[in-house]
Scaffold this motif. Structure first.
Motif: not given
Length: 189
Positions: A67-92
């Motif tokens: 999530k923080l890496s996404l914000l580093d690249r895109d400070p305007n990332a939406t809450a939904a985009q941040q949540q999606e980035a966070y949730e990638k760590a929980f797959r599989g």
């Protein structure tokens, strides 16, 4: 070619990590899957790679880094985009990080040879998981190259994260990949 080997090689396909769920490999299966990596060609017996298993207790930390890496690249990332980035760590159920190690007291072995060795180790893991009936997929992304990932995993200056490997039971699958014909990737000189 042996029918089992042919089925194993040609039957395995990439499965998106979001389509992999429980159950994952048992401890014994996981050990066998990981031991398959050590059959990879390894010029110089230098072991230019390693795999880090991301346990369930560490996935929230990884998700936060995504999530923080996404914000580093895109400070305007939406809450939904941040949540999606966070949730990638929980797959599989089984999540591994493949790491190349370029440190070598023998300068005769190139970075490319080390990466090839890692690629073979990854393929052995994927085929071994498939032999047990599991699906698997590789994933990367720009967060993988962030300083935050380097800090989280305490990589040395000689190490480079290459990709994540996700292994689990296929929950949903797209139709099979259309494989290229031999003429698309083979020529004679």
């Amino acid at each position: 070619m042996d029918q089992f080997a042919e089925q194993l090689i040609h039957g395995r396909t990439h499965i998106s990590p979001k389509r992999l769920g429980d159950p994952g490999p048992t401890e014994a299966q996981k050990e066998t899957i990981l031991l398959a990596a050590n059959a990879a060609p390894d010029h110089g017996r230098m072991l230019p790679w390693r795999f880090i298993e991301i346990q369930n207790s560490s996935r929230a930390n990884l998700g936060e880094v995504f999530k923080l890496s996404l914000l580093d690249r895109d400070p305007n990332a939406t809450a939904a985009q941040q949540q999606e980035a966070y949730e990638k760590a929980f797959r599989g159920p089984l999540l591994l990080l493949a790491v190349a190690n370029y440190q070598d007291p023998n300068d005769d072995i190139s970075k490319q040879e080390k990466l090839i060795s890692l690629g073979c180790a990854i393929q052995n893991i994927l085929l071994s998981a498939y032999a047990y009936g599991f699906g698997s997929g590789l994933s990367s992304g720009r967060a993988l190259q962030s300083d935050r990932i380097r800090t989280l995993f305490r990589f040395t200056k000689d190490e480079e994260p290459i990709c994540f490997i996700t292994i689990g039971t296929v929950q949903k699958n797209k139709p099979g990949r259309i494989r290229p014909s031999l003429s698309e990737y083979h020529s004679i000189f």
